[in-house]
Design a protein around this motif. Sequence first.
Motif, PDB file in Angstrom:
ATOM      1  N   GLN A   1       0.833  -1.206   0.000  1.00 11.28           N
ATOM      2  CA  GLN A   1       0.000   0.000   0.000  1.00 11.28           C
ATOM      3  C   GLN A   1       0.868   1.258   0.000  1.00 11.28           C
ATOM      4  O   GLN A   1       0.646   2.170  -0.793  1.00 11.28           O
ATOM      5  CB  GLN A   1      -0.946   0.009   1.192  1.00 11.28           C
ATOM      6  N   ARG A   2       1.860   1.286   0.868  1.00 13.40           N
ATOM      7  CA  ARG A   2       2.741   2.460   0.937  1.00 13.40           C
ATOM      8  C   ARG A   2       3.565   2.593  -0.337  1.00 13.40           C
ATOM      9  O   ARG A   2       3.771   3.701  -0.841  1.00 13.40           O
ATOM     10  CB  ARG A   2       3.659   2.346   2.162  1.00 13.40           C
ATOM     11  N   LEU A   3       4.038   1.481  -0.868  1.00  9.47           N
ATOM     12  CA  LEU A   3       4.801   1.491  -2.115  1.00  9.47           C
ATOM     13  C   LEU A   3       3.966   2.109  -3.224  1.00  9.47           C
ATOM     14  O   LEU A   3       4.424   2.993  -3.944  1.00  9.47           O
ATOM     15  CB  LEU A   3       5.236   0.071  -2.492  1.00  9.47           C
ATOM     16  N   HIS A   4       2.717   1.672  -3.351  1.00  6.52           N
ATOM     17  CA  HIS A   4       1.859   2.208  -4.412  1.00  6.52           C
ATOM     18  C   HIS A   4       1.520   3.678  -4.194  1.00  6.52           C
ATOM     19  O   HIS A   4       1.401   4.439  -5.156  1.00  6.52           O
ATOM     20  CB  HIS A   4       0.614   1.348  -4.586  1.00  6.52           C
ATOM     21  N   GLU A   5       1.382   4.093  -2.933  1.00  2.12           N
ATOM     22  CA  GLU A   5       1.162   5.516  -2.646  1.00  2.12           C
ATOM     23  C   GLU A   5       2.317   6.351  -3.193  1.00  2.12           C
ATOM     24  O   GLU A   5       2.103   7.350  -3.879  1.00  2.12           O
ATOM     25  CB  GLU A   5       1.081   5.767  -1.132  1.00  2.12           C
ATOM     26  N   LEU A   6       3.540   5.940  -2.864  1.00  7.02           N
ATOM     27  CA  LEU A   6       4.713   6.698  -3.306  1.00  7.02           C
ATOM     28  C   LEU A   6       4.895   6.629  -4.816  1.00  7.02           C
ATOM     29  O   LEU A   6       5.281   7.622  -5.446  1.00  7.02           O
ATOM     30  CB  LEU A   6       5.969   6.208  -2.586  1.00  7.02           C
ATOM     31  N   LEU A   7       4.624   5.464  -5.412  1.00  9.91           N
ATOM     32  CA  LEU A   7       4.725   5.343  -6.859  1.00  9.91           C
ATOM     33  C   LEU A   7       3.720   6.257  -7.548  1.00  9.91           C
ATOM     34  O   LEU A   7       4.071   6.985  -8.490  1.00  9.91           O
ATOM     35  CB  LEU A   7       4.507   3.888  -7.290  1.00  9.91           C
ATOM     36  N   ASP A   8       2.475   6.238  -7.078  1.00  8.39           N
ATOM     37  CA  ASP A   8       1.441   7.089  -7.676  1.00  8.39           C
ATOM     38  C   ASP A   8       1.773   8.568  -7.519  1.00  8.39           C
ATOM     39  O   ASP A   8       1.658   9.346  -8.466  1.00  8.39           O
ATOM     40  CB  ASP A   8       0.070   6.785  -7.061  1.00  8.39           C
ATOM     41  N   GLU A   9       2.177   8.965  -6.322  1.00  8.19           N
ATOM     42  CA  GLU A   9       2.517  10.370  -6.076  1.00  8.19           C
ATOM     43  C   GLU A   9       3.707  10.801  -6.925  1.00  8.19           C
ATOM     44  O   GLU A   9       3.709  11.898  -7.488  1.00  8.19           O
ATOM     45  CB  GLU A   9       2.819  10.599  -4.593  1.00  8.19           C
ATOM     46  N   SER A  10       4.711   9.958  -7.017  1.00  9.66           N
ATOM     47  CA  SER A  10       5.892  10.318  -7.807  1.00  9.66           C
ATOM     48  C   SER A  10       5.534  10.424  -9.286  1.00  9.66           C
ATOM     49  O   SER A  10       6.046  11.305  -9.988  1.00  9.66           O
ATOM     50  CB  SER A  10       7.028   9.321  -7.588  1.00  9.66           C
ATOM     51  N   PHE A  11       4.641   9.565  -9.770  1.00 12.73           N
ATOM     52  CA  PHE A  11       4.218   9.630 -11.173  1.00 12.73           C
ATOM     53  C   PHE A  11       3.555  10.980 -11.459  1.00 12.73           C
ATOM     54  O   PHE A  11       3.854  11.619 -12.474  1.00 12.73           O
ATOM     55  CB  PHE A  11       3.251   8.480 -11.493  1.00 12.73           C
ATOM     56  N   VAL A  12       2.698  11.412 -10.558  1.00 13.22           N
ATOM     57  CA  VAL A  12       2.023  12.707 -10.730  1.00 13.22           C
ATOM     58  C   VAL A  12       3.049  13.848 -10.702  1.00 13.22           C
ATOM     59  O   VAL A  12       3.026  14.738 -11.559  1.00 13.22           O
ATOM     60  CB  VAL A  12       0.940  12.910  -9.648  1.00 13.22           C
ATOM     61  N   ILE A  13       3.955  13.827  -9.745  1.00 13.47           N
ATOM     62  CA  ILE A  13       4.975  14.879  -9.625  1.00 13.47           C
ATOM     63  C   ILE A  13       5.824  14.942 -10.895  1.00 13.47           C
ATOM     64  O   ILE A  13       6.035  16.020 -11.458  1.00 13.47           O
ATOM     65  CB  ILE A  13       5.877  14.631  -8.385  1.00 13.47           C
ATOM     66  N   ILE A  14       6.302  13.806 -11.337  1.00 13.49           N
ATOM     67  CA  ILE A  14       7.181  13.762 -12.508  1.00 13.49           C
ATOM     68  C   ILE A  14       6.438  14.201 -13.761  1.00 13.49           C
ATOM     69  O   ILE A  14       6.970  14.973 -14.571  1.00 13.49           O
ATOM     70  CB  ILE A  14       7.809  12.359 -12.663  1.00 13.49           C
ATOM     71  N   THR A  15       5.207  13.754 -13.920  1.00 13.41           N
ATOM     72  CA  THR A  15       4.409  14.158 -15.082  1.00 13.41           C
ATOM     73  C   THR A  15       4.223  15.670 -15.104  1.00 13.41           C
ATOM     74  O   THR A  15       4.391  16.310 -16.151  1.00 13.41           O
ATOM     75  CB  THR A  15       3.041  13.444 -15.071  1.00 13.41           C
ATOM     76  N   GLU A  16       3.901  16.244 -13.953  1.00 13.96           N
ATOM     77  CA  GLU A  16       3.727  17.704 -13.870  1.00 13.96           C
ATOM     78  C   GLU A  16       5.025  18.437 -14.189  1.00 13.96           C
ATOM     79  O   GLU A  16       5.018  19.449 -14.891  1.00 13.96           O
ATOM     80  CB  GLU A  16       3.227  18.102 -12.477  1.00 13.96           C
ATOM     81  N   ARG A  17       6.140  17.932 -13.702  1.00 15.38           N
ATOM     82  CA  ARG A  17       7.438  18.572 -13.960  1.00 15.38           C
ATOM     83  C   ARG A  17       7.817  18.487 -15.433  1.00 15.38           C
ATOM     84  O   ARG A  17       8.362  19.446 -15.990  1.00 15.38           O
ATOM     85  CB  ARG A  17       8.534  17.938 -13.099  1.00 15.38           C
ATOM     86  N   ILE A  18       7.546  17.372 -16.070  1.00 12.74           N
ATOM     87  CA  ILE A  18       7.849  17.232 -17.502  1.00 12.74           C
ATOM     88  C   ILE A  18       6.987  18.182 -18.313  1.00 12.74           C
ATOM     89  O   ILE A  18       7.465  18.850 -19.234  1.00 12.74           O
ATOM     90  CB  ILE A  18       7.674  15.767 -17.968  1.00 12.74           C
ATOM     91  N   GLN A  19       5.706  18.284 -17.960  1.00 12.88           N
ATOM     92  CA  GLN A  19       4.812  19.196 -18.665  1.00 12.88           C
ATOM     93  C   GLN A  19       5.237  20.654 -18.461  1.00 12.88           C
ATOM     94  O   GLN A  19       5.195  21.448 -19.412  1.00 12.88           O
ATOM     95  CB  GLN A  19       3.367  18.990 -18.213  1.00 12.88           C
ATOM     96  N   ALA A  20       5.657  20.999 -17.250  1.00 12.53           N
ATOM     97  CA  ALA A  20       6.125  22.367 -16.986  1.00 12.53           C
ATOM     98  C   ALA A  20       7.394  22.676 -17.795  1.00 12.53           C
ATOM     99  O   ALA A  20       7.535  23.776 -18.326  1.00 12.53           O
ATOM    100  CB  ALA A  20       6.375  22.547 -15.504  1.00 12.53           C
ATOM    101  N   ALA A  21       8.296  21.716 -17.863  1.00 13.96           N
ATOM    102  CA  ALA A  21       9.537  21.906 -18.641  1.00 13.96           C
ATOM    103  C   ALA A  21       9.205  22.073 -20.126  1.00 13.96           C
ATOM    104  O   ALA A  21       9.831  22.873 -20.813  1.00 13.96           O
ATOM    105  CB  ALA A  21      10.485  20.735 -18.423  1.00 13.96           C
ATOM    106  N   LYS A  22       8.237  21.324 -20.597  1.00  9.47           N
ATOM    107  CA  LYS A  22       7.828  21.414 -22.014  1.00  9.47           C
ATOM    108  C   LYS A  22       7.242  22.794 -22.315  1.00  9.47           C
ATOM    109  O   LYS A  22       7.525  23.381 -23.356  1.00  9.47           O
ATOM    110  CB  LYS A  22       6.811  20.306 -22.320  1.00  9.47           C
ATOM    111  N   LYS A  23       6.456  23.327 -21.382  1.00  8.21           N
ATOM    112  CA  LYS A  23       5.870  24.659 -21.571  1.00  8.21           C
ATOM    113  C   LYS A  23       6.945  25.740 -21.629  1.00  8.21           C
ATOM    114  O   LYS A  23       6.840  26.698 -22.393  1.00  8.21           O
ATOM    115  CB  LYS A  23       4.870  24.979 -20.455  1.00  8.21           C
ATOM    116  N   LYS A  24       7.993  25.579 -20.827  1.00 11.24           N
ATOM    117  CA  LYS A  24       9.106  26.541 -20.845  1.00 11.24           C
ATOM    118  C   LYS A  24       9.838  26.506 -22.184  1.00 11.24           C
ATOM    119  O   LYS A  24      10.322  27.525 -22.655  1.00 11.24           O
ATOM    120  CB  LYS A  24      10.089  26.252 -19.712  1.00 11.24           C
TER     121      LYS A  24
END
Length: 157
Positions: free
Chosen positions: A132-155
Amino acid sequence: MKFAQYQILKEHALAACKAAGADFPAAKQLNPILLAYIGDVVFSMYIRLRLLPVSSHVRIVNDLGAKMVSAVYQCQAMTELKARLTPEEEAVFRRGRNAKSQVPKSASVYEYRMATAFEALLGYLFLEEQEQRLHELLDESFVIITERIQAAKKKED
Protein backbone atom coordinates in the motif's frame (compact mmCIF):
# COMPACT_ATOMS: atom_id res chain seq x y z
CA MET A 1 37.63 -4.49 -7.79
CA LYS A 2 40.00 -6.63 -9.77
CA PHE A 3 38.66 -8.98 -12.40
CA ALA A 4 39.76 -12.09 -10.49
CA GLN A 5 37.86 -10.89 -7.40
CA TYR A 6 34.85 -10.18 -9.57
CA GLN A 7 34.92 -13.70 -11.01
CA ILE A 8 35.10 -15.28 -7.55
CA LEU A 9 32.20 -13.17 -6.29
CA LYS A 10 30.18 -13.94 -9.41
CA GLU A 11 30.74 -17.69 -8.97
CA HIS A 12 29.72 -17.42 -5.32
CA ALA A 13 26.53 -15.57 -6.34
CA LEU A 14 25.69 -18.18 -8.98
CA ALA A 15 26.21 -20.98 -6.46
CA ALA A 16 23.89 -19.19 -4.04
CA CYS A 17 21.26 -18.92 -6.79
CA LYS A 18 21.33 -22.70 -7.17
CA ALA A 19 20.71 -23.22 -3.44
CA ALA A 20 17.16 -24.45 -3.03
CA GLY A 21 14.93 -22.61 -0.61
CA ALA A 22 17.38 -19.79 0.11
CA ASP A 23 15.61 -16.93 1.90
CA PHE A 24 15.88 -13.30 0.88
CA PRO A 25 18.12 -11.33 3.21
CA ALA A 26 16.34 -8.86 5.48
CA ALA A 27 15.80 -5.58 3.62
CA LYS A 28 17.19 -3.59 6.57
CA GLN A 29 20.47 -5.46 6.26
CA LEU A 30 20.92 -5.08 2.51
CA ASN A 31 23.45 -2.69 1.06
CA PRO A 32 21.52 0.46 0.05
CA ILE A 33 22.88 0.16 -3.49
CA LEU A 34 21.22 -3.27 -3.73
CA LEU A 35 17.98 -1.76 -2.42
CA ALA A 36 18.29 0.93 -5.10
CA TYR A 37 18.88 -1.75 -7.72
CA ILE A 38 15.60 -3.44 -6.75
CA GLY A 39 13.84 -0.07 -6.50
CA ASP A 40 15.02 0.86 -9.98
CA VAL A 41 13.41 -2.28 -11.39
CA VAL A 42 10.18 -1.64 -9.47
CA PHE A 43 9.98 1.99 -10.60
CA SER A 44 10.86 1.22 -14.22
CA MET A 45 8.19 -1.46 -14.42
CA TYR A 46 5.62 0.79 -12.77
CA ILE A 47 6.33 3.69 -15.15
CA ARG A 48 6.21 1.52 -18.25
CA LEU A 49 2.93 -0.07 -17.18
CA ARG A 50 1.43 3.37 -16.48
CA LEU A 51 2.51 4.54 -19.94
CA LEU A 52 0.96 1.60 -21.83
CA PRO A 53 -2.45 3.29 -22.27
CA VAL A 54 -0.78 6.52 -23.45
CA SER A 55 0.49 5.23 -26.78
CA SER A 56 0.65 2.07 -28.83
CA HIS A 57 4.05 3.12 -30.19
CA VAL A 58 6.95 1.46 -28.38
CA ARG A 59 9.34 4.31 -29.16
CA ILE A 60 7.08 6.90 -27.54
CA VAL A 61 6.55 4.76 -24.44
CA ASN A 62 10.30 4.05 -24.25
CA ASP A 63 11.37 7.69 -24.72
CA LEU A 64 8.89 9.03 -22.20
CA GLY A 65 9.62 6.18 -19.78
CA ALA A 66 13.37 6.78 -19.99
CA LYS A 67 12.87 10.44 -19.19
CA MET A 68 10.55 9.70 -16.27
CA VAL A 69 12.95 7.23 -14.64
CA SER A 70 15.94 9.57 -14.98
CA ALA A 71 17.82 10.65 -11.88
CA VAL A 72 16.84 14.28 -12.51
CA TYR A 73 13.10 13.57 -12.25
CA GLN A 74 13.46 10.99 -9.50
CA CYS A 75 15.31 13.65 -7.50
CA GLN A 76 12.45 16.10 -8.01
CA ALA A 77 9.91 13.52 -6.87
CA MET A 78 11.97 12.57 -3.82
CA THR A 79 12.42 16.20 -2.86
CA GLU A 80 8.63 16.62 -2.67
CA LEU A 81 7.97 13.27 -1.00
CA LYS A 82 10.73 13.58 1.61
CA ALA A 83 8.64 15.61 4.07
CA ARG A 84 5.97 12.88 4.20
CA LEU A 85 8.24 9.95 5.05
CA THR A 86 7.87 7.94 8.23
CA PRO A 87 10.90 7.73 10.56
CA GLU A 88 11.63 4.21 9.27
CA GLU A 89 11.44 5.43 5.66
CA GLU A 90 13.67 8.41 6.49
CA ALA A 91 16.34 6.03 7.77
CA VAL A 92 16.25 4.06 4.50
CA PHE A 93 16.27 7.34 2.56
CA ARG A 94 19.41 8.53 4.39
CA ARG A 95 21.19 5.21 3.84
CA GLY A 96 20.40 5.38 0.12
CA ARG A 97 21.39 9.02 -0.19
CA ASN A 98 24.70 8.47 1.56
CA ALA A 99 25.64 5.33 -0.39
CA LYS A 100 28.79 5.67 -2.44
CA SER A 101 28.51 4.95 -6.15
CA GLN A 102 29.57 6.24 -9.56
CA VAL A 103 27.67 9.38 -10.59
CA PRO A 104 26.78 9.50 -14.31
CA LYS A 105 27.25 12.65 -16.37
CA SER A 106 23.49 12.93 -16.95
CA ALA A 107 22.84 14.20 -13.40
CA SER A 108 24.51 16.25 -10.69
CA VAL A 109 25.90 14.52 -7.59
CA TYR A 110 22.93 15.83 -5.57
CA GLU A 111 20.37 14.60 -8.12
CA TYR A 112 21.99 11.20 -8.36
CA ARG A 113 22.18 10.75 -4.59
CA MET A 114 18.52 11.77 -4.18
CA ALA A 115 17.52 9.39 -6.99
CA THR A 116 19.49 6.59 -5.32
CA ALA A 117 17.69 7.35 -2.05
CA PHE A 118 14.35 7.27 -3.88
CA GLU A 119 15.11 3.91 -5.49
CA ALA A 120 16.46 2.47 -2.22
CA LEU A 121 13.22 3.45 -0.50
CA LEU A 122 11.14 1.80 -3.22
CA GLY A 123 13.29 -1.33 -3.07
CA TYR A 124 12.94 -1.45 0.70
CA LEU A 125 9.15 -1.10 0.59
CA PHE A 126 8.94 -3.76 -2.12
CA LEU A 127 11.07 -6.27 -0.21
CA GLU A 128 9.22 -5.55 3.04
CA GLU A 129 5.96 -6.17 1.16
CA GLN A 130 4.55 -2.79 2.19
CA GLU A 131 2.47 -2.73 -0.97
CA GLN A 132 0.00 0.00 0.00
CA ARG A 133 2.74 2.46 0.94
CA LEU A 134 4.80 1.49 -2.12
CA HIS A 135 1.86 2.21 -4.41
CA GLU A 136 1.16 5.52 -2.65
CA LEU A 137 4.71 6.70 -3.31
CA LEU A 138 4.73 5.34 -6.86
CA ASP A 139 1.44 7.09 -7.68
CA GLU A 140 2.52 10.37 -6.08
CA SER A 141 5.89 10.32 -7.81
CA PHE A 142 4.22 9.63 -11.17
CA VAL A 143 2.02 12.71 -10.73
CA ILE A 144 4.97 14.88 -9.63
CA ILE A 145 7.18 13.76 -12.51
CA THR A 146 4.41 14.16 -15.08
CA GLU A 147 3.73 17.70 -13.87
CA ARG A 148 7.44 18.57 -13.96
CA ILE A 149 7.85 17.23 -17.50
CA GLN A 150 4.81 19.20 -18.66
CA ALA A 151 6.12 22.37 -16.99
CA ALA A 152 9.54 21.91 -18.64
CA LYS A 153 7.83 21.41 -22.01
CA LYS A 154 5.87 24.66 -21.57
CA LYS A 155 9.11 26.54 -20.84
CA GLU A 156 10.63 25.14 -24.06
CA ASP A 157 7.65 26.26 -26.17
